[in-house]
Design an enzyme around this catalytic site. Sequence first.
Site, PDB file in Angstrom:
ATOM      1  N   GLY A  12      29.801  38.583  34.799  1.00 46.44           N
ATOM      2  CA  GLY A  12      31.183  38.241  35.865  1.00 46.44           C
ATOM      3  C   GLY A  12      32.236  37.328  35.163  1.00 46.44           C
ATOM      4  N   ASP A  13      33.155  37.391  35.798  1.00 45.07           N
ATOM      5  CA  ASP A  13      34.516  36.720  35.252  1.00 45.07           C
ATOM      6  C   ASP A  13      35.104  37.288  33.929  1.00 45.07           C
ATOM      7  OD1 ASP A  13      33.885  34.519  37.273  1.00 45.07           O
ATOM      8  OD2 ASP A  13      32.454  33.459  35.859  1.00 45.07           O
ATOM      9  N   LYS A  16      38.466  40.452  36.147  1.00 43.03           N
ATOM     10  CA  LYS A  16      38.580  41.703  36.995  1.00 43.03           C
ATOM     11  C   LYS A  16      39.729  41.674  37.999  1.00 43.03           C
ATOM     12  CE  LYS A  16      34.567  40.845  38.589  1.00 43.03           C
ATOM     13  NZ  LYS A  16      34.005  40.047  37.698  1.00 43.03           N
ATOM     14  N   ASN A  38      31.105  34.314  46.352  1.00 44.55           N
ATOM     15  CA  ASN A  38      30.535  33.831  45.135  1.00 44.55           C
ATOM     16  C   ASN A  38      31.662  34.040  44.211  1.00 44.55           C
ATOM     17  OD1 ASN A  38      29.917  36.364  45.771  1.00 44.55           O
ATOM     18  ND2 ASN A  38      28.044  36.105  44.727  1.00 44.55           N
ATOM     19  N   ALA A  39      32.278  35.220  44.472  1.00 43.51           N
ATOM     20  CA  ALA A  39      33.564  35.612  43.310  1.00 43.51           C
ATOM     21  C   ALA A  39      34.429  34.602  43.261  1.00 43.51           C
ATOM     22  CB  ALA A  39      34.053  37.035  43.850  1.00 43.51           C
ATOM     23  N   GLY A  40      35.185  34.565  42.442  1.00 43.13           N
ATOM     24  CA  GLY A  40      36.486  34.091  42.217  1.00 43.13           C
ATOM     25  C   GLY A  40      37.316  34.944  41.349  1.00 43.13           C
ATOM     26  N   HIS A  41      38.340  35.471  41.763  1.00 38.47           N
ATOM     27  CA  HIS A  41      39.055  36.423  41.100  1.00 38.47           C
ATOM     28  C   HIS A  41      40.713  35.662  40.772  1.00 38.47           C
ATOM     29  CE1 HIS A  41      36.570  40.103  42.080  1.00 38.47           C
ATOM     30  NE2 HIS A  41      35.896  39.334  41.313  1.00 38.47           N
ATOM     31  N   GLN A 223      31.436  39.973  40.688  1.00 31.36           N
ATOM     32  CA  GLN A 223      30.273  39.839  39.736  1.00 31.36           C
ATOM     33  C   GLN A 223      30.462  40.715  38.582  1.00 31.36           C
ATOM     34  OE1 GLN A 223      29.292  40.043  43.271  1.00 31.36           O
ATOM     35  NE2 GLN A 223      30.109  38.233  43.189  1.00 31.36           N
ATOM     36  N   THR A 298      35.634  29.675  38.525  1.00 29.55           N
ATOM     37  CA  THR A 298      36.456  29.922  39.383  1.00 29.55           C
ATOM     38  C   THR A 298      36.265  29.284  40.973  1.00 29.55           C
ATOM     39  OG1 THR A 298      37.349  31.726  38.262  1.00 29.55           O
ATOM     40  CG2 THR A 298      38.366  31.278  40.353  1.00 29.55           C
ATOM     41  N   PRO A 303      30.816  24.236  33.865  1.00 30.92           N
ATOM     42  CA  PRO A 303      31.328  24.893  32.539  1.00 30.92           C
ATOM     43  C   PRO A 303      30.538  26.467  32.503  1.00 30.92           C
ATOM     44  CG  PRO A 303      29.863  23.001  32.583  1.00 30.92           C
ATOM     45  CD  PRO A 303      30.181  23.371  33.870  1.00 30.92           C
TER      46      PRO A 303
END
Length: 430
Positions: A12-13, A16, A38-41, A223, A298, A303
């Site tokens: 992930g991260d 994308k 749960n995603a942070g784009h 993810q 995000t 960390p």
Amino acid sequence: MPIIAIIGGQWGDEGKGKVVDFAASSADVVCRFCGGPNAGHTVVNPQGEFKMHLIPSGIFYPGAKCIIGSGVALDLDILLSEIEELRARGIDMGRLLVSSRCHIIMPYHILLDELEERERGGEALGTTKRGIGPCYVDRVARRGLKMSDLTDKQRLKTRLEFILRQENAILEKLYGAPPLDLSPLYQTYCHYGERLSPLVKDTEEVMDESLREGKKVILEGAQGTLLDIDFGTYPYVTSTSTTAGGACIGAGVSPQKLDRVVGVFKSYTTRVGNGPMPTELKDETGKIIRERASEFGTTTGRPRRCGWLDTVAARYSIRINGMDTIALTRLDILDSFPSLKVGIGYEIKGKQLDHFPPSTALLSECTPLYEELPGWQTSTTQARSFHDLPSRAQGFVEALERILACPVGLISVGPHRDQTILRDGYSFWP
Ligand code: GDP
Ligand code: IMO
Ligand code: MG
């Protein structure tokens, strides 16, 4: 009818959001197909910096229809806040559609995510506590609530009554937690249903029409492959199919329609949450990467664990997804290192391993074998063509293409939409 999937190749991260925002300039439809909040784009473009949790990263183009596909688990409070926030910042939200087949993350899912993590103790997965796992458990257990359930209030009440009996039994008997009341929950979800009903559609039909009209479609992953429920580092994974196979299921399109699979990889590796990561650097170099790259989640602000690129894992991702091109992000983060390492194999109990092991227990015992490559110690952030890059940075990219046996079509040298290099002759579309 070109249709491409943009998939995370690591944990992930990978960037994308940045890659989808760049690619969507020429897309007609962008569909998020898995995961949930749960995603942070992160998207950085002329309109500003945006952290997207549920809404597709193509929303910034007036010509792009944006779909939240059936594979996405929706937290309706977060969805409504995200819509309001984007609207307040001048983004037209009239192009957003939500699949009536999406499952809903309910308050009891969020409570259970927290309680289950606490119960796991030292074995905790390090979830985002957004209720993802419990929501997908209910989907598979066939006691989930879908967006379509909100349209018929009587049916919603009957179904919620039935479901809540089971959820409350788990909350009370297993965790000693207080039960939830039906009435306020029912009222809240009736209200959400009314507010969101204009957006809720049979989006699989919309997708089919778009494809028949020859529109260009992007399926936006969330993810990464190594967090996939089946092919990731189980149990340290999320609860959905994050791979290209999952893209077809979560968007409701036939696998026969998929033309291209683009894999997004960072030039190094990060992971947030628990589970093995063979190339993790617990030393000063890992700290330098984290600080230079601001590697903090995000969604949760945690960390991120940092390390060198792991090409054993990357080759596995390329294979599982059938990735035909790589979008390589965050090359600029490596700008100041005098030399760089790339994981090219593992060692386990004195034996060499050149493939990603199917067992997470085995992966935990693997130590990485590295190839060392020269650094370029020059800023790449202003480069806009491959030839603008320092020759050693070009060499790094070419070395990856050789090791991974997959072409790099896009290179990202900064978070902004402009800080993107397309290789000569490369187009996202077939
Ligand atoms: P996603 O979840 O895959 O969309 O990635 P995230 O947004 O969680 O994390 C990627 C981070 O890297 C974000 O802060 C982006 O703005 C940033 N980013 C993306 N591409 C680049 C790049 O090429 N260079 C730098 N310095 N930052 C980038
Ligand atoms: P994007 O789309 C990074 C991780 C969590 C945890 C595991 C399970 O921004 O790349 P979950 O809450 O899904 O049950 O947590 O998955 N995780 C992510 N890590 N980026 C993400 O999304 C993630 N979504 C979930 O940290 O390890
Ligand atoms: Mg992210």
